[in-house]
Motif scaffolding. Structure first.
Motif, PDB file in Angstrom:
ATOM      1  N   HIS A 119       0.796  -1.400   0.022  1.00  0.00           N
ATOM      2  CA  HIS A 119       0.161   0.071   0.065  1.00  0.00           C
ATOM      3  C   HIS A 119       0.669   1.125   0.043  1.00  0.00           C
ATOM      4  O   HIS A 119       0.474   2.247  -0.820  1.00  0.00           O
ATOM      5  N   LEU A 176      -6.276   3.099  -8.224  1.00  0.00           N
ATOM      6  CA  LEU A 176      -7.200   2.452  -7.496  1.00  0.00           C
ATOM      7  C   LEU A 176      -8.288   2.892  -7.033  1.00  0.00           C
ATOM      8  O   LEU A 176      -9.827   2.683  -7.123  1.00  0.00           O
ATOM      9  N   PRO A 178      -8.212  -2.073   0.741  1.00  0.00           N
ATOM     10  CA  PRO A 178      -7.880  -1.233  -0.144  1.00  0.00           C
ATOM     11  C   PRO A 178      -7.526   0.226   0.460  1.00  0.00           C
ATOM     12  O   PRO A 178      -7.037   1.156  -0.071  1.00  0.00           O
TER      13      PRO A 178
END
Length: 203
Positions: A49, A61, A119
């Motif tokens: 990340h 993303l 995410p």
């Protein structure tokens, strides 16, 4: 590096999340050594990340609803799996002196996956790091890498403290099977709630 960054990092890391919860669970289930490996695994799970944010992949993303949804629901599915595995795991009822190599690998893999399949961490780094690196800074990349390293170090230390504390009280708890059953169910329920919160997250 500013004091504001350190304080903000500490607040973010101390706040209970999936990683902290998993590390505490590992300490209760398998002892101090396992909790350290869990803390390390959760910290390593931050790296993709961090790199995504620094290289700008987090922006892709964030702008791609499909990519975000795919990763999000993979994370939801994995958290539900962890909840199910926690309910099924009765090994906490026997205190082991050490953790087998296979168990160490399992703890690390599970901890890494828990953070990789979230995410929101990419979006967090994408929004978090630029606040502490001036746009005009000539060595902005180096500064973001340094700040990310500090964030990871703080994460590991805080999670390790959580896990070691859980391991320290483990001996008292495991002698009371009813309490262990309640704790297992509580952790499983918490993972289910975290999966629900992730499922309801918009990109």
């Amino acid at each position: 590096m500013s004091l504001e960054f350190l304080i903000t990092t500490l607040i973010v890391v101390v706040s209970p999340g999936t990683g902290a919860l998993y590390t505490i669970s590992a300490g209760l289930r398998r002892g101090g050594r396992a909790s350290i490996w869990a803390a390390l695994g959760c910290t390593v799970g931050i790296v993709p990340h961090m790199l995504a944010a620094i290289t700008g992949l987090a922006a892709i993303l964030h702008s791609s609803a499909l990519a975000f949804e795919i990763i999000k629901y993979l994370g939801v599915a994995y958290l539900l799996y962890v909840a199910w595995a926690t309910l099924r795991d009765t090994s906490v009822l026997s205190v082991e002196a050490d953790v087998a190599d296979r168990s160490v690998r399992q703890v690390i893999v599970e901890a890494v996956l828990i953070n990789i399949l979230n995410p929101k961490l990419s979006i967090f780094f994408f929004a978090f790091l630029p606040q502490f690196v001036p746009a005009s800074a000539p060595n902005g990349l180096a500064q973001m890498l340094a700040l990310s390293g500090v964030f990871m170090a703080v994460t590991f230390l805080v999670f390790a403290v959580y896990g070691l504390f859980a391991a320290a009280i483990r001996g008292q708890i495991v002698r009371r099977p009813a309490i262990m059953v309640w704790i297992r169910r509580s952790f499983a329920g918490a993972f289910v709630l975290l999966s629900a919160r992730l499922a309801l997250t918009d990109h």
